[in-house]
Design a protein around this motif. Structure first.
Motif, PDB file in Angstrom:
ATOM      1  N   GLY A 124      46.357  47.966  38.066  1.00  0.00           N
ATOM      2  CA  GLY A 124      47.417  47.718  37.105  1.00  0.00           C
ATOM      3  C   GLY A 124      48.243  46.495  37.432  1.00  0.00           C
ATOM      4  N   VAL A 125      47.692  45.600  38.260  1.00  0.00           N
ATOM      5  CA  VAL A 125      48.407  44.393  38.672  1.00  0.00           C
ATOM      6  C   VAL A 125      48.654  43.488  37.471  1.00  0.00           C
ATOM      7  CG1 VAL A 125      46.361  43.004  39.195  1.00  0.00           C
ATOM      8  CG2 VAL A 125      48.444  42.702  40.548  1.00  0.00           C
ATOM      9  N   ASP A 126      49.690  42.639  37.553  1.00  0.00           N
ATOM     10  CA  ASP A 126      50.104  41.812  36.420  1.00  0.00           C
ATOM     11  C   ASP A 126      49.433  40.451  36.373  1.00  0.00           C
ATOM     12  OD1 ASP A 126      52.320  43.581  35.313  1.00  0.00           O
ATOM     13  OD2 ASP A 126      52.950  43.353  37.397  1.00  0.00           O
ATOM     14  N   SER A 127      49.000  39.927  37.520  1.00  0.00           N
ATOM     15  CA  SER A 127      48.267  38.657  37.579  1.00  0.00           C
ATOM     16  C   SER A 127      47.407  38.676  38.829  1.00  0.00           C
ATOM     17  CB  SER A 127      49.215  37.452  37.578  1.00  0.00           C
ATOM     18  OG  SER A 127      50.044  37.465  38.721  1.00  0.00           O
ATOM     19  N   LEU A 128      46.406  37.804  38.838  1.00  0.00           N
ATOM     20  CA  LEU A 128      45.449  37.825  39.940  1.00  0.00           C
ATOM     21  C   LEU A 128      45.169  36.415  40.436  1.00  0.00           C
ATOM     22  CD1 LEU A 128      43.530  39.680  41.609  1.00  0.00           C
ATOM     23  CD2 LEU A 128      41.751  39.110  39.933  1.00  0.00           C
ATOM     24  N   ALA A 129      45.365  36.217  41.737  1.00  0.00           N
ATOM     25  CA  ALA A 129      44.987  34.954  42.372  1.00  0.00           C
ATOM     26  C   ALA A 129      43.500  35.005  42.693  1.00  0.00           C
ATOM     27  CB  ALA A 129      45.791  34.739  43.648  1.00  0.00           C
ATOM     28  N   VAL A 130      42.776  33.984  42.240  1.00  0.00           N
ATOM     29  CA  VAL A 130      41.327  33.963  42.419  1.00  0.00           C
ATOM     30  C   VAL A 130      40.919  32.827  43.353  1.00  0.00           C
ATOM     31  CG1 VAL A 130      40.834  35.073  40.212  1.00  0.00           C
ATOM     32  CG2 VAL A 130      41.049  32.580  40.302  1.00  0.00           C
ATOM     33  N   ALA A 131      39.832  33.067  44.066  1.00  0.00           N
ATOM     34  CA  ALA A 131      39.287  32.060  44.979  1.00  0.00           C
ATOM     35  C   ALA A 131      38.090  31.397  44.319  1.00  0.00           C
ATOM     36  CB  ALA A 131      38.877  32.716  46.297  1.00  0.00           C
ATOM     37  N   ILE A 132      38.232  30.107  43.990  1.00  0.00           N
ATOM     38  CA  ILE A 132      37.134  29.372  43.352  1.00  0.00           C
ATOM     39  C   ILE A 132      36.827  28.075  44.096  1.00  0.00           C
ATOM     40  CG2 ILE A 132      37.527  30.358  41.049  1.00  0.00           C
ATOM     41  CD1 ILE A 132      38.901  27.652  40.318  1.00  0.00           C
TER      42      ILE A 132
END
Length: 312
Positions: free
Chosen positions: A168-176
């Motif tokens: 239910g997190v509001d935003s997600l940091a992604v590794a690209i």
């Protein structure tokens, strides 16, 4: 004006194909420079403090400095914890007035990351605070974050969808392919835009975050080195790559290293050119101005200039 959360900011950014700049703060001059830049360009703003910044300046000093900025600005400003690594540190910031926190469980197994993130989300949402999490590991070193290149893991699109649903997190940091610090690439810079596209398709309408996004602009590395610094081979993410990522669903871009380089380079130059100067106001002043100009550059790159009114 009071602090705001990031929910509306990131929603508007997603809909408008731009990103909100999230700038790390450590002291008065940095906060003043960031806010002055956002004021000049009428941009919404995320000020973020890492665990290292809280240790250096103290939670209460950070809060009072941010409150002083709010007294002189009517911009929508959020205060965010960057890279909180435990429930306890997130709780302290939530209870202490932050409007957004990041719980970084990326060093844990998928299951443990979900468990920790869900615990923070449940507590934060009950207090009206939004939560960012991270899935995948960025290499590099910055503040208290240290991940060896061989241990870096890019975000799996299928896992990203499952992670968001379960936490239910509001935003997600992604590794690209970005990394922390001033030494991001040994060879040619390369971001996995195909991976980002797959994540965006699985999480349609959901705000993604890009960490390790400083461009380590050569002119500021050169300035640091010319005036006594030692930063051989420092290299960052080209600004055109950041701009492309913003068009592919990145709604929040973190900047720290570029602020450090701009401020340090100008302070080094001032002390070199004026060796009799021992007045902090006279060398921190140019550093503050350098912060302002760097933040203006980033705000324009992210496309969030002139967007403050639609977020209010």
């Amino acid at each position: 004006m009071s602090l705001v959360g990031t929910t509306k900011m990131l929603k508007k950014a997603y809909e408008g194909d731009y990103a909100i700049g999230a700038f790390n703060v450590n002291n008065m001059e940095i906060i003043q420079g960031i806010v002055a830049a956002a004021e000049e360009l009428n941009a919404p703003l995320i000020l973020q403090a890492s665990q290292g910044a809280r240790s250096y300046a103290g939670h209460n000093y950070i809060m009072r400095l941010v409150e002083a900025a709010l007294d002189t600005s009517d911009l929508p400003i959020a205060l965010h914890l960057d890279h909180g690594d435990s429930f306890e540190i997130c709780k302290k910031c939530i209870d202490g007035g932050f409007t957004s926190v990041m719980i970084d469980g990326s060093h844990l197994s998928f299951e443990k990351n979900v468990e920790l993130t869900k615990k923070v989300v449940d507590y934060a949402h009950n207090k009206g605070v939004v939560v960012e999490a991270e899935l995948g590991k960025l290499s590099g070193i910055e503040d208290n974050v240290s991940v060896k290149e061989k241990d870096a893991t890019l975000t799996d699109p299928v896992e990203a969808e499952e992670f968001v649903e379960k936490t239910g997190v509001d935003s997600l940091a992604v590794a690209i392919g970005t990394s922390h610090g001033a030494y991001k690439f040994k060879g040619e810079p390369n971001l996995d835009f195909e991976r980002l596209e797959k994540i965006t398709k699985r999480l349609e309408g959901f705000p993604l975050v890009l960490h390790g996004s400083s461009s380590v602009i050569p002119e500021f590395v050169k300035m640091c080195n010319e005036y006594g610094g030692n930063l051989p081979g420092a290299r960052g993410v080209p600004e055109e790559m950041i701009g492309k990522a913003v068009k592919q669903g990145i709604c929040k871009v973190n900047i720290d290293t570029d602020l450090r380089l701009a401020m340090t380079g100008n302070i080094r130059k001032e002390l070199h050119d004026n060796p009799a100067n021992f007045d902090p106001r006279k060398y921190l002043g140019p550093g503050r101005e350098a912060i302002k100009e760097m933040v203006k550059r980033k705000i324009k790159l992210f496309g969030c200039d002139g967007k403050a009114d639609e977020v209010k």
